[in-house]
Design an enzyme around this catalytic site. Structure first.
Site, mmCIF file in Angstrom:
data_model
loop_
_atom_site.group_PDB
_atom_site.id
_atom_site.type_symbol
_atom_site.label_atom_id
_atom_site.label_comp_id
_atom_site.label_asym_id
_atom_site.label_seq_id
_atom_site.Cartn_x
_atom_site.Cartn_y
_atom_site.Cartn_z
ATOM 1 N N CYS A 227 14.642 15.418 -4.165
ATOM 2 C CA CYS A 227 14.170 16.720 -4.524
ATOM 3 C C CYS A 227 14.403 17.722 -3.134
ATOM 4 O O CYS A 227 13.641 18.822 -3.268
ATOM 5 C CB CYS A 227 13.076 16.922 -5.034
ATOM 6 S SG CYS A 227 12.754 15.882 -6.587
ATOM 7 N N ALA A 228 15.152 17.341 -2.494
ATOM 8 C CA ALA A 228 15.231 18.098 -0.922
ATOM 9 C C ALA A 228 16.733 18.495 -0.532
ATOM 10 O O ALA A 228 17.117 18.155 0.364
ATOM 11 C CB ALA A 228 14.625 17.568 -0.152
#
Lengths: 82, 389
Positions: free
Chosen positions: B347-348
């Site tokens: 998620c980055a």
């Protein structure tokens, strides 16, 4: 029906449950007996959480301690013993 | 091979996603909340509701003590760190504002900012270096360039473990009249956090990662002077019920709806555990991380991402292999060895772009409470076998 005469208590109301519980802890720790009760509609300010009931004779000291701790009383009044 | 059909791993190394197992005190606190504290906190004055209210009150105070928050009413319970980041950003920024943000942010910050950028907020991204560090000098250059409402930065990277220089960034922000807003999802619980020392205006964190609480709860510190617009309105159980507006008093202003008593009480137990054991826990995590970095670095083909060995980091170690894809490594760790680790972009995507791994992702091993040197040894042996098989 006869019963014991009704006693009158002072009631202090607070804007948040957090403040009410902070006030309860502070006052108890410093020797002012208080009892959490459902906030009575009669004291106004639209309170629907908890309020603190205490002896009328303790109100002045409670006010001093709460003011010192910056715990604001949002509403106040009296209530008859229930 | 895992010995049974239980989904419990042999070695859990995904603390960057969530902590597991939880300290016994946390399990006990959550169980007690479900069995004995079933009343709706703040809504009634009968014994069980009052007990729930008191438990939340105490949990808030314990979390405030751990994080160095002077007035616990400035510490807001949220459903997650992501929710806290959304409130922190959407409640303070408005069209026409300019915000300077580091390039290592998780989607908890990146996506709200991408959304806000479409509403007329200028978002200036400051590139971090290949270790994931956002240089305060680069941030200052951008803050000087134009009036800036806020500097936004994570406390630590969920990809590289890099610890950002939040105190320096806060000084820069304040020197130029900007707010300092922090996503502390990977900070609190893994490093000492003293809000007063950091000097930040807002700090959001997760309750279930380093803080060791259950999932479904997060925290948001808001400076007493910070005026944040509410994002959720509703019942609070306190004063002013007849008013159409949310109360101005904290924490109620930002806590509409029934509180997550089990989550909050469990989080409080996690915070109490960290107050007692945190220093020892941090030392142990540091030792295990060094063991892990040293071991992975010796396996042919692996490259450890983030700060160099020996430099400070939170207990996250991500790596890429020159030949094997990260997802295949994570799958083999799980299926063959019972080791829980996470592959992908975590998620980055901003962070992966920053360090040059957005096309391949990475395998991430997150160390935390409950891990032992044996777990690290198992993981290293497994990685060696996976890449040589």
């Amino acid at each position: 029906m006869s019963g014991r005469p009704l006693r009158t208590f002072a009631v202090l109301g607070f804007a948040t449950t957090h403040t009410a519980l902070a006030a309860e802890q502070l006052l108890r720790d410093l020797g002012v007996p208080v009892t959490p009760i459902p906030a009575p509609a009669s004291i106004g300010n639209g309170l629907c959480g908890i309020a603190l009931r205490l002896e009328p004779g303790d109100v002045e000291r409670a006010d001093t301690l709460l003011e010192r701790a910056e715990l604001r009383v949002a509403a106040r009044g009296d209530i008859e013993d229930v | 091979m895992p010995a049974s059909s239980s989904p419990r791993p042999v070695a859990y190394l995904d603390h960057g996603a969530t902590s597991w197992p939880k300290p016994e005190q946390v399990v006990h606190a959550v169980t007690r909340a479900l069995t004995d504290l079933g009343g709706n906190p703040g809504r009634g004055a009968y014994a069980m509701a009052l007990a729930a209210s008191r438990a939340i009150f105490e949990s808030r105070r314990t979390c405030a003590e751990l994080l160095g928050v002077p007035d616990s009413s400035d510490l807001i319970f949220q459903p997650s760190c992501t929710a806290g980041c959304n409130l922190m950003l959407k409640g303070t920024l408005k069209p026409g504002d300019r915000v300077v943000v580091g390039s290592m942010e998780h989607n908890a910050v990146a996506r709200p900012l991408e959304h806000l950028a479409r509403t007329g907020i200028e978002v200036v991204v400051v590139q971090g270096d290949r270790t994931g560090l956002v240089d305060p000098d680069d941030v200052e250059r951008e803050v000087r360039a134009a009036p800036t409402r806020a500097v936004v930065c994570q406390h630590a990277s969920n990809l590289t473990g890099t610890i950002q220089l939040i105190g320096d960034l806060a000084d820069i922000a304040h020197e130029h009249g900007a707010l300092m807003l922090v996503d502390g999802a990977q900070g609190a619980g893994h490093v000492d956090v003293d809000i007063g020392v950091l000097g930040v205006d807002a700090y959001a964190t997760s309750g279930h990662k380093g803080m060791l609480g259950p999932q479904g709860v997060g925290l948001l510190y808001l400076s007493p002077d910070l005026d944040v617009r509410t994002q959720v309105e509703g019942g609070t159980g306190g004063g002013g019920s007849e008013s159409p507006d949310m109360p101005i008093e904290r924490p109620d202003r930002y806590e509409a709806g029934t509180a997550n008593t089990p989550g909050i009480v469990g989080l409080g137990a996690g915070a109490a555990f960290l107050i007692a054991e945190g220093a020892r826990q941090h030392r142990r995590e540091t030792e295990l991380v060094y063991q892990l970095i040293e071991g992975i670095s010796q396996i042919e083909g692996f490259r450890v991402l983030g700060p160099p060995a020996g430099a400070p980091r939170v207990p996250i170690v991500s790596a890429v292999h020159e030949r094997l894809e990260a997802d295949r490594i994570a799958f083999a760790l799980d299926r063959t060895y019972g080791i829980a680790a996470r592959a992908g972009l975590h998620c980055a995507p901003w962070a992966h772009r920053t360090i040059g791994t957005v096309d391949c992702g990475a395998v991430r091993l997150g160390v935390g409470w409950g891990n032992t040197s044996e777990h690290i040894g198992l993981a290293l042996r497994a990685l060696r076998e996976i890449v040589t098989s």
